[in-house]
Every structure is written in structure tokens, then in C-alpha cells.
Design a protein around this motif. Structure first.
Motif, short mmCIF file in Angstrom:
data_model
loop_
_atom_site.label_atom_id
_atom_site.label_comp_id
_atom_site.label_asym_id
_atom_site.label_seq_id
_atom_site.Cartn_x
_atom_site.Cartn_y
_atom_site.Cartn_z
N PRO A 4 0.81 -1.23 0.00
CA PRO A 4 0.00 0.00 0.00
C PRO A 4 0.84 1.27 0.00
O PRO A 4 0.34 2.34 -0.31
N ASP A 5 2.13 1.17 0.36
CA ASP A 5 3.00 2.34 0.36
C ASP A 5 3.58 2.64 -1.01
O ASP A 5 4.16 3.70 -1.22
N ASP A 6 3.44 1.71 -1.95
CA ASP A 6 3.97 1.90 -3.30
C ASP A 6 3.06 2.87 -4.05
O ASP A 6 1.86 2.63 -4.17
N PRO A 7 3.60 4.00 -4.58
CA PRO A 7 2.74 4.97 -5.26
C PRO A 7 2.16 4.44 -6.56
O PRO A 7 1.16 4.95 -7.04
N ASN A 8 2.72 3.40 -7.14
CA ASN A 8 2.21 2.83 -8.39
C ASN A 8 1.54 1.49 -8.15
O ASN A 8 1.66 0.56 -8.93
N ASN A 9 0.80 1.37 -7.06
CA ASN A 9 0.21 0.09 -6.70
C ASN A 9 -1.09 -0.21 -7.43
O ASN A 9 -1.70 -1.23 -7.22
N GLY A 10 -1.54 0.68 -8.31
CA GLY A 10 -2.76 0.43 -9.07
C GLY A 10 -4.00 0.66 -8.23
O GLY A 10 -4.99 -0.01 -8.40
N ARG A 18 -9.20 12.65 -8.78
CA ARG A 18 -9.89 13.71 -8.05
C ARG A 18 -8.91 14.50 -7.20
O ARG A 18 -8.93 15.73 -7.19
N GLU A 19 -8.03 13.79 -6.50
CA GLU A 19 -7.03 14.45 -5.66
C GLU A 19 -6.11 15.34 -6.50
O GLU A 19 -5.79 16.46 -6.11
N GLU A 20 -5.72 14.84 -7.66
CA GLU A 20 -4.83 15.61 -8.54
C GLU A 20 -5.54 16.85 -9.09
O GLU A 20 -4.97 17.94 -9.13
N TYR A 66 -5.62 12.29 -21.39
CA TYR A 66 -4.48 11.39 -21.59
C TYR A 66 -3.29 11.82 -20.73
O TYR A 66 -2.68 10.99 -20.06
N MET A 67 -2.98 13.10 -20.71
CA MET A 67 -1.83 13.55 -19.93
C MET A 67 -2.10 13.40 -18.43
O MET A 67 -1.19 13.04 -17.69
N LEU A 68 -3.31 13.66 -17.98
CA LEU A 68 -3.63 13.46 -16.58
C LEU A 68 -3.44 11.99 -16.21
O LEU A 68 -2.87 11.67 -15.16
N TYR A 69 -3.90 11.10 -17.07
CA TYR A 69 -3.72 9.67 -16.82
C TYR A 69 -2.23 9.31 -16.76
O TYR A 69 -1.81 8.55 -15.88
N LYS A 70 -1.43 9.86 -17.69
CA LYS A 70 0.00 9.56 -17.69
C LYS A 70 0.69 10.14 -16.46
O LYS A 70 1.70 9.61 -16.02
N ARG A 71 0.19 11.24 -15.91
CA ARG A 71 0.75 11.80 -14.67
C ARG A 71 0.41 10.91 -13.47
O ARG A 71 1.17 10.79 -12.54
N LEU A 72 -0.77 10.27 -13.51
CA LEU A 72 -1.18 9.41 -12.41
C LEU A 72 -0.57 8.02 -12.48
O LEU A 72 -0.21 7.43 -11.47
N ARG A 73 -0.50 7.48 -13.68
CA ARG A 73 0.02 6.13 -13.89
C ARG A 73 1.13 6.14 -14.94
O ARG A 73 0.89 5.85 -16.11
N PRO A 74 2.35 6.49 -14.54
CA PRO A 74 3.45 6.60 -15.53
C PRO A 74 3.86 5.31 -16.15
O PRO A 74 3.76 4.27 -15.96
#
Length: 74
Positions: A4-10, A18-20, A66-74
Motif C-alpha cells: 500500500p505504500d507503493d505509489p504505483n500500486n494500481g 480527483r485528488e490531482e 491522456y496527460m492526466l492519466y500519464k501523470r497518475l500512472r506513468p
């Protein structure tokens, strides 16, 4: 099991988006995601205006999304 501490945990994409978006709205151009998302939206709007089937608002939303998605899930 995912860490759960991994920022890319899906995790929950909607909650992350929403947070972004709230952060971008509060901080404006000072937020690190604002400029790339606006740039991608502008590029999408130009591409949408050039393409015969897609209009510029659809291109704007697609590019920014698309860019928002790429910022959230690189």
C-alpha cells in the motif's frame, strides 16, 4: 499482495484523479501537473480542429485526459 505504500500500486484511479484535479485547482499554475495537462489539452484541441471527424472540444478533453492519466500512472 500489493504494497500500500507503493505509489504505483494500481489503487483507485478515480480517487487519485480527483485528488490531482483538486490540487491543480487550488494551486493553479504552481502545481506540477497543471502545465503538462494544459499543454496536452491544447495539442489535442489543435489536432481535433485539423481532423475531419473530431471537433476541437473532443480533442481538448482527450489530450488533457491522456496527460492526466500519464501523470497518475506513468
Amino acid at each position: 499482495m500489493q504494497n500500500p505504500d507503493d505509489p504505483n500500486n494500481g489503487g483507485d484511479l478515480i480517487a487519485d484523479a480527483r485528488e490531482e484535479i483538486v490540487g491543480m485547482a487550488k494551486q493553479g499554475m504552481a502545481h506540477p501537473s497543471t502545465k503538462p495537462v494544459l499543454t496536452a489539452g491544447a495539442i489535442g484541441a489543435v489536432a481535433g480542429a485539423v481532423l475531419p471527424v473530431v471537433s476541437w472540444p473532443i480533442g481538448l478533453v482527450a489530450g488533457a485526459g491522456y496527460m492526466l492519466y500519464k501523470r497518475l500512472r506513468p
